[in-house]
Structures are given as structure tokens and as C-alpha cells.
Design a protein around this motif. Sequence first.
Motif, PDB file in Angstrom:
ATOM      1  N   ASP A  20     -27.175   3.571  22.169  1.00  0.00           N
ATOM      2  CA  ASP A  20     -27.873   4.656  21.477  1.00  0.00           C
ATOM      3  C   ASP A  20     -27.467   6.010  22.051  1.00  0.00           C
ATOM      4  O   ASP A  20     -27.200   6.961  21.312  1.00  0.00           O
ATOM      5  CB  ASP A  20     -29.393   4.485  21.578  1.00  0.00           C
ATOM      6  N   GLY A  21     -27.426   6.109  23.360  1.00  0.00           N
ATOM      7  CA  GLY A  21     -27.027   7.360  24.010  1.00  0.00           C
ATOM      8  C   GLY A  21     -25.586   7.710  23.707  1.00  0.00           C
ATOM      9  O   GLY A  21     -25.246   8.871  23.460  1.00  0.00           O
ATOM     10  N   TYR A  22     -24.734   6.715  23.720  1.00  0.00           N
ATOM     11  CA  TYR A  22     -23.319   6.912  23.407  1.00  0.00           C
ATOM     12  C   TYR A  22     -23.156   7.435  21.989  1.00  0.00           C
ATOM     13  O   TYR A  22     -22.440   8.410  21.759  1.00  0.00           O
ATOM     14  CB  TYR A  22     -22.577   5.582  23.587  1.00  0.00           C
ATOM     15  N   ASN A  23     -23.838   6.800  21.042  1.00  0.00           N
ATOM     16  CA  ASN A  23     -23.738   7.223  19.643  1.00  0.00           C
ATOM     17  C   ASN A  23     -24.276   8.637  19.448  1.00  0.00           C
ATOM     18  O   ASN A  23     -23.693   9.435  18.708  1.00  0.00           O
ATOM     19  CB  ASN A  23     -24.479   6.254  18.732  1.00  0.00           C
ATOM     20  N   GLU A  24     -25.378   8.933  20.111  1.00  0.00           N
ATOM     21  CA  GLU A  24     -25.962  10.275  20.012  1.00  0.00           C
ATOM     22  C   GLU A  24     -25.002  11.319  20.590  1.00  0.00           C
ATOM     23  O   GLU A  24     -24.811  12.392  20.011  1.00  0.00           O
ATOM     24  CB  GLU A  24     -27.294  10.315  20.760  1.00  0.00           C
ATOM     25  N   GLY A  25     -24.383  11.009  21.696  1.00  0.00           N
ATOM     26  CA  GLY A  25     -23.424  11.929  22.308  1.00  0.00           C
ATOM     27  C   GLY A  25     -22.217  12.162  21.431  1.00  0.00           C
ATOM     28  O   GLY A  25     -21.718  13.285  21.322  1.00  0.00           O
ATOM     29  N   ARG A  26     -21.728  11.121  20.804  1.00  0.00           N
ATOM     30  CA  ARG A  26     -20.580  11.266  19.893  1.00  0.00           C
ATOM     31  C   ARG A  26     -20.937  12.161  18.718  1.00  0.00           C
ATOM     32  O   ARG A  26     -20.146  13.012  18.320  1.00  0.00           O
ATOM     33  CB  ARG A  26     -20.120   9.901  19.391  1.00  0.00           C
ATOM     34  N   GLU A  27     -22.118  11.977  18.157  1.00  0.00           N
ATOM     35  CA  GLU A  27     -22.553  12.790  17.018  1.00  0.00           C
ATOM     36  C   GLU A  27     -22.679  14.260  17.425  1.00  0.00           C
ATOM     37  O   GLU A  27     -22.231  15.147  16.708  1.00  0.00           O
ATOM     38  CB  GLU A  27     -23.882  12.274  16.458  1.00  0.00           C
ATOM     39  N   GLU A  28     -23.270  14.500  18.596  1.00  0.00           N
ATOM     40  CA  GLU A  28     -23.397  15.875  19.082  1.00  0.00           C
ATOM     41  C   GLU A  28     -22.019  16.490  19.299  1.00  0.00           C
ATOM     42  O   GLU A  28     -21.804  17.659  18.999  1.00  0.00           O
ATOM     43  CB  GLU A  28     -24.205  15.910  20.373  1.00  0.00           C
ATOM     44  N   GLY A  29     -21.092  15.710  19.807  1.00  0.00           N
ATOM     45  CA  GLY A  29     -19.725  16.184  20.019  1.00  0.00           C
ATOM     46  C   GLY A  29     -19.038  16.545  18.716  1.00  0.00           C
ATOM     47  O   GLY A  29     -18.337  17.558  18.628  1.00  0.00           O
TER      48      GLY A  29
END
Length: 75
Positions: A20-29
Amino acid sequence: MGFYLAEFDQEVYEKNVYQDGYNEGREEGREEGARDTKISAARNLLKMNLGTPAQIAQAQGLTLEEVIALQKEMS
């Protein structure tokens, strides 16, 4: 009818939290990268004097205030 609680699996939980954190970080990026691209394009349009700040803001999906701030920053 019985009530059943599934066994808590810490490893599965941690993998899900990590994902979940990884996916959220990718989206923010992605969002940050898209915004940087818009700002870069607006700067180029301002340098080339191609349009008013209002036109550039509309074309790049930025606010007029953002484009005016870029214009001031560049002068």
C-alpha cells in the motif's frame, strides 16, 4: 452458528502495508512528475513569449497565480 476469527498473519499484514505504501508513493511520484512537466512547459512558453499568462495557465492546467509567480521568478 459459530463465530470464527482468522489467525493473524504478521508477515501477510506487513506485505500488504508495504505494498500500500509503495503504491501510494508511486502515485505521488507520478503526480509530482506531471506537475514538474507542466511547470517546465509553462516556463518555456513564457521564455518564448508564446501567449499571455492566462493562456499559458489554461494550456498547462496551472492557476494564473502560479504562472504569474513563474513569470516574476524568471525576471
